[in-house]
Design an enzyme around this catalytic site. Structure first.
Site, PDB file in Angstrom:
ATOM      1  N   PHE A 170       0.863  -1.181   0.000  1.00 34.20           N
ATOM      2  CA  PHE A 170       0.000   0.000   0.000  1.00 34.20           C
ATOM      3  C   PHE A 170       0.908   1.242   0.000  1.00 34.20           C
ATOM      4  O   PHE A 170       1.941   1.256   0.665  1.00 34.20           O
ATOM      5  CB  PHE A 170      -0.890  -0.034   1.249  1.00 34.20           C
ATOM      6  CG  PHE A 170      -1.924   1.046   1.270  1.00 34.20           C
ATOM      7  CD1 PHE A 170      -3.111   0.895   0.568  1.00 34.20           C
ATOM      8  CD2 PHE A 170      -1.709   2.231   1.972  1.00 34.20           C
ATOM      9  CE1 PHE A 170      -4.071   1.898   0.575  1.00 34.20           C
ATOM     10  CE2 PHE A 170      -2.653   3.237   1.985  1.00 34.20           C
ATOM     11  CZ  PHE A 170      -3.838   3.069   1.282  1.00 34.20           C
TER      12      PHE A 170
ATOM     13  N   ASP B 142       1.750  -5.665   8.152  1.00 35.83           N
ATOM     14  CA  ASP B 142       0.623  -4.737   8.084  1.00 35.83           C
ATOM     15  C   ASP B 142      -0.647  -5.585   7.981  1.00 35.83           C
ATOM     16  O   ASP B 142      -0.864  -6.295   6.990  1.00 35.83           O
ATOM     17  CB  ASP B 142       0.780  -3.820   6.858  1.00 35.83           C
ATOM     18  CG  ASP B 142      -0.355  -2.793   6.763  1.00 35.83           C
ATOM     19  OD1 ASP B 142      -1.475  -3.101   7.189  1.00 35.83           O
ATOM     20  OD2 ASP B 142      -0.102  -1.702   6.221  1.00 35.83           O
TER      21      ASP B 142
ATOM     22  N   TYR C  61     -10.675   0.485  10.962  1.00 33.99           N
ATOM     23  CA  TYR C  61     -11.892   0.977  10.299  1.00 33.99           C
ATOM     24  C   TYR C  61     -12.363   0.075   9.158  1.00 33.99           C
ATOM     25  O   TYR C  61     -13.358   0.371   8.529  1.00 33.99           O
ATOM     26  CB  TYR C  61     -11.693   2.421   9.794  1.00 33.99           C
ATOM     27  CG  TYR C  61     -10.402   2.672   9.029  1.00 33.99           C
ATOM     28  CD1 TYR C  61     -10.231   2.204   7.735  1.00 33.99           C
ATOM     29  CD2 TYR C  61      -9.343   3.357   9.610  1.00 33.99           C
ATOM     30  CE1 TYR C  61      -9.046   2.419   7.049  1.00 33.99           C
ATOM     31  CE2 TYR C  61      -8.158   3.578   8.935  1.00 33.99           C
ATOM     32  CZ  TYR C  61      -8.002   3.108   7.652  1.00 33.99           C
ATOM     33  OH  TYR C  61      -6.832   3.305   6.974  1.00 33.99           O
ATOM     34  N   LYS C  62     -11.655  -1.028   8.893  1.00 32.36           N
ATOM     35  CA  LYS C  62     -12.094  -1.932   7.821  1.00 32.36           C
ATOM     36  C   LYS C  62     -12.936  -3.063   8.434  1.00 32.36           C
ATOM     37  O   LYS C  62     -14.091  -2.865   8.758  1.00 32.36           O
ATOM     38  CB  LYS C  62     -10.878  -2.463   7.065  1.00 32.36           C
ATOM     39  CG  LYS C  62     -10.055  -1.383   6.352  1.00 32.36           C
ATOM     40  CD  LYS C  62      -8.881  -2.014   5.614  1.00 32.36           C
ATOM     41  CE  LYS C  62      -7.880  -0.990   5.112  1.00 32.36           C
ATOM     42  NZ  LYS C  62      -8.352  -0.184   3.992  1.00 32.36           N
TER      43      LYS C  62
ATOM     44  N   ARG D  52     -12.947  -3.961  -6.707  1.00 32.86           N
ATOM     45  CA  ARG D  52     -12.713  -4.706  -5.462  1.00 32.86           C
ATOM     46  C   ARG D  52     -14.031  -4.880  -4.709  1.00 32.86           C
ATOM     47  O   ARG D  52     -14.759  -3.910  -4.497  1.00 32.86           O
ATOM     48  CB  ARG D  52     -11.756  -3.945  -4.535  1.00 32.86           C
ATOM     49  CG  ARG D  52     -10.364  -3.766  -5.045  1.00 32.86           C
ATOM     50  CD  ARG D  52      -9.429  -3.261  -3.926  1.00 32.86           C
ATOM     51  NE  ARG D  52     -10.061  -2.309  -3.032  1.00 32.86           N
ATOM     52  CZ  ARG D  52      -9.549  -1.938  -1.856  1.00 32.86           C
ATOM     53  NH1 ARG D  52      -8.416  -2.455  -1.431  1.00 32.86           N
ATOM     54  NH2 ARG D  52     -10.177  -1.062  -1.099  1.00 32.86           N
TER      55      ARG D  52
HETATM   56  C1  PLP Z   1      -2.362  -2.100   3.783  1.00 32.54           C
HETATM   57  C2  PLP Z   1      -2.746  -0.721   4.229  1.00 32.54           C
HETATM   58  N1  PLP Z   1      -1.908  -0.008   5.009  1.00 32.54           N
HETATM   59  C3  PLP Z   1      -2.233   1.239   5.433  1.00 32.54           C
HETATM   60  C4  PLP Z   1      -3.445   1.821   5.058  1.00 32.54           C
HETATM   61  C5  PLP Z   1      -3.850   3.202   5.484  1.00 32.54           C
HETATM   62  O1  PLP Z   1      -3.085   3.807   6.453  1.00 32.54           O
HETATM   63  P1  PLP Z   1      -3.781   4.967   7.332  1.00 32.54           P
HETATM   64  O2  PLP Z   1      -4.758   4.294   8.243  1.00 32.54           O
HETATM   65  O3  PLP Z   1      -2.666   5.649   8.026  1.00 32.54           O
HETATM   66  O4  PLP Z   1      -4.488   5.876   6.376  1.00 32.54           O
HETATM   67  C6  PLP Z   1      -4.335   1.101   4.257  1.00 32.54           C
HETATM   68  C7  PLP Z   1      -5.642   1.714   3.868  1.00 32.54           C
HETATM   69  O5  PLP Z   1      -6.400   1.244   3.065  1.00 32.54           O
HETATM   70  C8  PLP Z   1      -3.969  -0.183   3.819  1.00 32.54           C
HETATM   71  O6  PLP Z   1      -4.803  -0.881   3.032  1.00 32.54           O
END
Ligand code: PLP
Length: 396
Positions: free
Chosen positions: A128, A197, A222-223, A371
């Site tokens: 990401f 992650d 938040y997912k 998606r």
């Molecule tokens: C793999 C991954 N890392 C990080 C993030 C986002 O990071 P942040 O919460 O700091 O915006 C996302 C958001 O979709 C993500 O899919």
């Protein structure tokens, strides 16, 4: 009734988690398949917010930081332990706070500092964007060479020079799920540390961070955890690193004695040192209520249902979208899937909003990916069939 409709209702009838759908407030007529970006609203959240604002803040005022019936100060660790149960992490190793990006920066740096004589940071070539940018930034700050490899290429890229390996559990674009224990063990064989992650994994399927010997992990809430827009991130650090890890963001709430207001930093014992600044209390209280949706949910059952949903969606796409320019990007082998299905189509950018207008909400990744994320707590096989049907109608 078509064969697919019959199968969808049979599978939904047999779903042992079907009562969990009531734990969410979903708009009538909407098939929501974007919980891999923003989870749906858990039914317990509005009342919890009402209480947070009127009673805890409005009446309790500053006393709520330590009052037994609010205890705001303890939220980062209290919530961390609750999320830890979904990560396969024993208590005292997970903290909630700040954003995923902040936690990635703090954790990559802390991990690299534990391997001071090594010069390479390996990260996913398809990671990401925020992970990729922060790996570059940490590399520049610490004088590390950042090498981008896919998880598939990791074993060949591992040398005694590698300090840290930073990968996602699930590829955000393709939905492919990587072998966390296998890749962690490979990194450890050359003495490197791992930072996973878990944005697309936490709350989506079973994890066993302690048993897999993971060093560090970060993720958003938040997912699949449905903590709400801008909900805080979590960070996991294995207990064996607590005494020696040093994060660059040495905020006052991670101090050993924060209210002594000393002029120099001294890290708290244990995971408390992963705290940074003042907790975002309102977001954390929403998250605390949201996580209640996982009470009594067996994660193996959740995983089985998630695979059933994504598998059935692929089956519906095979049957209904054949010859219409779609390709299924997500692996068909269940063990290689996260909880989303990605399709490729040259008109993806138009199809996704057109499907949303017909009530099927997913998202697009330019130039050509669609998606669809499935949350087994609230999505149904009927949702999967409806999504494929709408795409078929749009490409008829
Ligand atoms: C793999 C991954 N890392 C990080 C993030 C986002 O990071 P942040 O919460 O700091 O915006 C996302 C958001 O979709 C993500 O899919």
């Amino acid at each position: 009734m078509t064969m697919l409709q019959g199968r969808a209702s049979e599978l939904d009838e047999a779903n042992p988690l079907r009562h969990c759908r009531e734990r969410f407030l979903l708009p009538e007529g909407t098939t929501y398949l974007d919980g891999n970006s923003l989870g749906a609203l858990p039914a317990a959240v509005p009342a919890a917010m009402q209480d947070a604002v009127h009673r805890q803040w409005g009446t309790g005022l500053i006393g709520s930081w330590f009052a037994e019936d609010a205890a705001w100060w303890g939220l980062p660790q209290r919530l961390g332990d609750r999320i830890g149960t979904l990560l396969g992490a024993a208590a005292g190793q997970t903290v909630v706070g700040d954003s995923t990006s902040v936690q990635i920066f703090n954790t990559l740096t802390a991990a690299a500092r534990l391997r001071p004589h090594r010069r390479v940071l390996l990260t996913d070539a398809g990671h990401f964007p925020t992970d990729a940018y922060l790996a570059d930034s940490v590399g520049e700050m610490l004088g590390l060479e950042v090498r981008r490899v896919t998880p598939r290429e990791l074993r060949a890229a591992l040398t005694e020079d590698v300090a840290v390996v930073a990968f996602p559990a699930v590829d955000f674009a393709t939905g492919e799920c990587w072998d966390i224990p296998g890749l962690t063990a490979a990194a450890h064989e050359v003495g490197a540390l791992v930072v996973w992650d878990l944005c697309h994994a936490a709350g989506a399927f079973e994890l066993a961070l302690d048993a897999w010997n993971v060093d560090f992990a970060v993720g958003c809430t938040y997912k699949y955890l449905s903590g709400g827009p801008g909900a805080p991130a979590f960070v996991y650090a294995a207990g064996r690193h607590h005494a020696t890890m040093r994060q660059p963001l040495t905020g006052w709430t991670g101090h050993a004695d924060p209210f002594a207001m000393r002029g120099t930093y001294e890290a708290a014992d244990g995971i408390g040192r992963a705290r940074i600044g003042t907790p975002t209390v309102l977001s954390m209280l929403a998250l605390e209520a949201a996580i209640g949706a996982f009470d009594d949910v067996d994660l193996a059952t959740l995983r089985a249902q998630s695979l059933s949903l994504t598998g059935f969606f692929i089956e519906c796409c095979d049957e209904l979208l054949d010859g219409r320019g779609f390709e299924t990007v997500t692996p068909r082998e269940p063990e290689r899937r996260g909880s989303q299905v990605t399709l490729r189509h040259p008109e993806a950018v138009k199809l996704v909003p057109a499907a949303a207008e017909r009530g099927v909400v997913g998202d697009k990744r330019e130039p050509d990916l669609l998606r669809y994320g499935f949350n087994a707590l609230y999505n149904t096989h009927a949702d999967a069939l409806r999504a494929a049907t709408v795409l078929a109608e749009l490409t008829a």
